[in-house]
Design an enzyme around this catalytic site. Structure first.
Site, mmCIF file in Angstrom:
data_model
loop_
_atom_site.group_PDB
_atom_site.id
_atom_site.type_symbol
_atom_site.label_atom_id
_atom_site.label_comp_id
_atom_site.label_asym_id
_atom_site.label_seq_id
_atom_site.Cartn_x
_atom_site.Cartn_y
_atom_site.Cartn_z
ATOM 1 C CB ILE A 67 -11.565 -68.465 75.424
ATOM 2 C CG1 ILE A 67 -12.124 -69.885 75.497
ATOM 3 C CG2 ILE A 67 -11.097 -68.161 74.001
ATOM 4 C CD1 ILE A 67 -13.390 -70.097 74.676
ATOM 5 N N PRO A 68 -8.905 -66.458 77.146
ATOM 6 C CG PRO A 68 -6.790 -66.449 78.124
ATOM 7 C CD PRO A 68 -7.938 -67.332 77.786
ATOM 8 C CG HIS A 69 -11.047 -63.011 73.812
ATOM 9 N ND1 HIS A 69 -11.599 -63.812 74.795
ATOM 10 C CD2 HIS A 69 -11.959 -62.053 73.548
ATOM 11 C CE1 HIS A 69 -12.798 -63.345 75.109
ATOM 12 N NE2 HIS A 69 -13.039 -62.277 74.369
ATOM 13 C CB ALA A 70 -6.661 -58.692 73.857
#
Length: 157
Positions: A67-70
């Site tokens: 779950i890559p997030h920014a």
């Protein structure tokens, strides 16, 4: 917030091409840009933010899920994309296993609480082994969205 409410069929990649985590993140960001979901001028900034987050600790949470997030002050709504990899992606996951499902999202900086709720909801959904099996077998983007929305699968279990 349900993941399915953030996605449309165009925001689902049935067969990602990347086999390592940073190229996979770039593939997903480029998909968002190609669809006009993310401004082309934000591509490099968002890619850098996502990669910086990944260098802190892998967003590969285990069980074949990442779950890559920014955050960004330059997006007004949550931007998300779902990618599936049949071959698996080396995400340097917590369990060292390959990742088959990548949910990338970018959240407006002002919506930190929404970010936490979204992350928790996604993680909870993907702990369900049956959902992961259904997603792996789903033949279409629409069926993937139905599964993510919690609609009964058209296929017998």
């Amino acid at each position: 917030m349900k993941l399915a409410s953030l996605l449309t069929p165009d925001l689902v990649i049935l067969d990602m091409q990347s086999d390592e985590h940073l190229p996979a993140i770039a593939e997903l960001v480029d998909h968002l840009v190609s669809l006009g979901q993310l401004d082309r001028g934000l591509r490099d900034e968002m890619l850098a933010a996502l990669c910086a987050r990944e260098e802190q600790v892998s967003t590969g949470i285990g069980s074949g899920v990442a779950i890559p997030h920014a955050f960004s002050e330059k997006v007004s709504d949550v931007v998300a994309v779902f990618g599936r990899s049949k071959e698996g992606i080396d995400f340097e996951s917590l369990d060292n296993g390959p990742v088959h499902f990548v949910i990338l999202f970018i959240v407006p900086k002002k919506d930190y609480q929404l970010h936490l709720r979204t992350l928790a909801a996604i993680a909870k959904m993907f702990t369900n082994c049956e959902i992961r099996k259904q997603l792996a077998a789903a033949p279409s983007r629409t069926e993937i969205l139905d599964i993510l929305a919690g609609k009964p699968s058209g296929n017998p279990a």
